[in-house]
Design a protein around this motif. Structure first.
Motif, PDB file in Angstrom:
ATOM      1  N   HIS A  20       0.901  -1.059   0.065  1.00  0.00           N
ATOM      2  CA  HIS A  20      -0.153  -0.188   0.257  1.00  0.00           C
ATOM      3  C   HIS A  20       0.530   1.270  -0.251  1.00  0.00           C
ATOM      4  N   PRO A  21       1.452   1.241  -1.365  1.00  0.00           N
ATOM      5  CA  PRO A  21       2.474   2.253  -1.269  1.00  0.00           C
ATOM      6  C   PRO A  21       1.228   4.178  -0.713  1.00  0.00           C
ATOM      7  N   VAL A  22       2.136   5.356   0.186  1.00  0.00           N
ATOM      8  CA  VAL A  22       1.579   5.771   0.616  1.00  0.00           C
ATOM      9  C   VAL A  22       2.200   7.226   0.064  1.00  0.00           C
ATOM     10  N   LEU A  23       3.135   6.854  -0.458  1.00  0.00           N
ATOM     11  CA  LEU A  23       3.632   8.294  -0.846  1.00  0.00           C
ATOM     12  C   LEU A  23       4.226   7.703  -2.146  1.00  0.00           C
ATOM     13  N   ASP A  24       5.041   8.959  -3.167  1.00  0.00           N
ATOM     14  CA  ASP A  24       4.510   9.074  -5.091  1.00  0.00           C
ATOM     15  C   ASP A  24       5.977   7.862  -5.033  1.00  0.00           C
ATOM     16  N   TYR A  25       6.051   7.270  -5.816  1.00  0.00           N
ATOM     17  CA  TYR A  25       7.009   6.590  -5.932  1.00  0.00           C
ATOM     18  C   TYR A  25       7.405   6.198  -7.757  1.00  0.00           C
ATOM     19  N   ASN A  26       9.026   5.895  -8.021  1.00  0.00           N
ATOM     20  CA  ASN A  26       9.259   5.930  -9.709  1.00  0.00           C
ATOM     21  C   ASN A  26       9.143   4.520 -10.060  1.00  0.00           C
ATOM     22  N   TYR A  27       8.161   4.031 -10.819  1.00  0.00           N
ATOM     23  CA  TYR A  27       8.583   2.849 -10.971  1.00  0.00           C
ATOM     24  C   TYR A  27       8.949   1.605 -12.065  1.00  0.00           C
ATOM     25  N   GLN A  28      10.491   2.558 -11.894  1.00  0.00           N
ATOM     26  CA  GLN A  28      11.151   1.704 -13.161  1.00  0.00           C
ATOM     27  C   GLN A  28      12.061   1.944 -11.255  1.00  0.00           C
ATOM     28  N   ASN A  29      12.322   2.218  -9.991  1.00  0.00           N
ATOM     29  CA  ASN A  29      12.891   2.052  -9.568  1.00  0.00           C
ATOM     30  C   ASN A  29      12.532   0.517  -8.821  1.00  0.00           C
ATOM     31  N   TRP A  30      13.424  -0.667  -8.916  1.00  0.00           N
ATOM     32  CA  TRP A  30      12.877  -2.117  -8.608  1.00  0.00           C
ATOM     33  C   TRP A  30      12.764  -2.671  -6.917  1.00  0.00           C
TER      34      TRP A  30
END
Length: 235
Positions: A81-91
């Motif tokens: 459950h990601p609550v912060l923005d994330y880079n989908y390219q960062n594994w």
């Protein structure tokens, strides 16, 4: 400290196994010699897996994805459950995790389901796969050369430091590489038996192993195909 207390008993027990394996070989008790080599390799792998914490690269990521797969086996997630923005390219910090193919993660997830959410359960598949690889190595060595060569190959496989550390999750790609190694070795073993006795079930077994290996570490699994061709052609 738990791991430290096991060091001396593990060392002595493995030395005992390998010494009496050599004695059994000298007495032409080849089956007993192989069993002792496998037992020695098993105890080394159990010891390597006795660190009751997750290692940084990459075990903790594999463990988290395997745990999340218990809830949705066809949707691998890292941060559930990601609550912060994330880079989908960062594994290392994304939501849907496709950095590794799913088969080895399914094996870990199944073990967590059967034995509970703990470090031992996570590593059981690798312990079993890498131990089974010792026997497969013996069988392949025996086919190409003789029993003596097979036993020697099995011994080197059982004490291989990289395989032992991968089984304990201590080195990057850990359980994924162990699963891949087992599947490729099993595919070669099945190819050998198909070359000797062309039965459809053996050929299907080769295909299943290759497919599972592709679902573990992608196209390097196709290395089995030229080996299969050479084995069939040579027979």
């Amino acid at each position: 400290m738990y791991n430290l207390y096991l060091s001396l008993p593990t060392f002595l027990f493995s030395i005992f196994c390998y010494f009496y394996s050599w004695k059994s070989f000298k007495n032409n008790q080849l089956n007993l010699a192989l069993i002792l080599i496998i037992l020695g390799g098993l105890i080394l792998r159990i010891y390597s897996a006795s660190d009751l914490f997750l290692h940084s690269w990459d075990e903790r990521y594999h463990a988290l994805v395997a745990k999340n797969l218990l809830q949705h086996p066809l949707l691998p997630t890292l941060y559930e459950h990601p609550v912060l923005d994330y880079n989908y390219q960062n594994w290392t910090s994304n939501h849907i995790w496709v950095h590794k193919q799913p088969f080895s993660l399914w094996m870990m997830s199944l073990s967590l389901h059967l034995f509970g959410i703990n470090e031992w359960a996570l590593r059981i598949p690798s312990i079993l796969f890498s131990t089974a690889t010792i026997w497969l190595t013996y069988s392949i060595g025996k086919y190409f050369y003789d029993s003596k060569t097979g036993l020697l190959a099995a011994f080197f496989c059982s004490i291989n430091g990289l395989i032992i550390e991968l089984s304990g999750g201590k080195i990057a790609t850990d359980h994924v590489d162990i699963c891949f190694l087992f599947l490729i070795t099993l595919a070669i073993y099945c190819s050998i038996h198909f070359a000797k006795r062309p039965k459809m079930v053996l050929n299907l077994s080769v295909g299943v192993c290759i497919a599972a290996a592709i679902l573990t570490k992608w196209l390097p699994a196709l290395i089995v195909l030229p080996i299969w061709f050479l084995l069939v052609w040579s027979e």
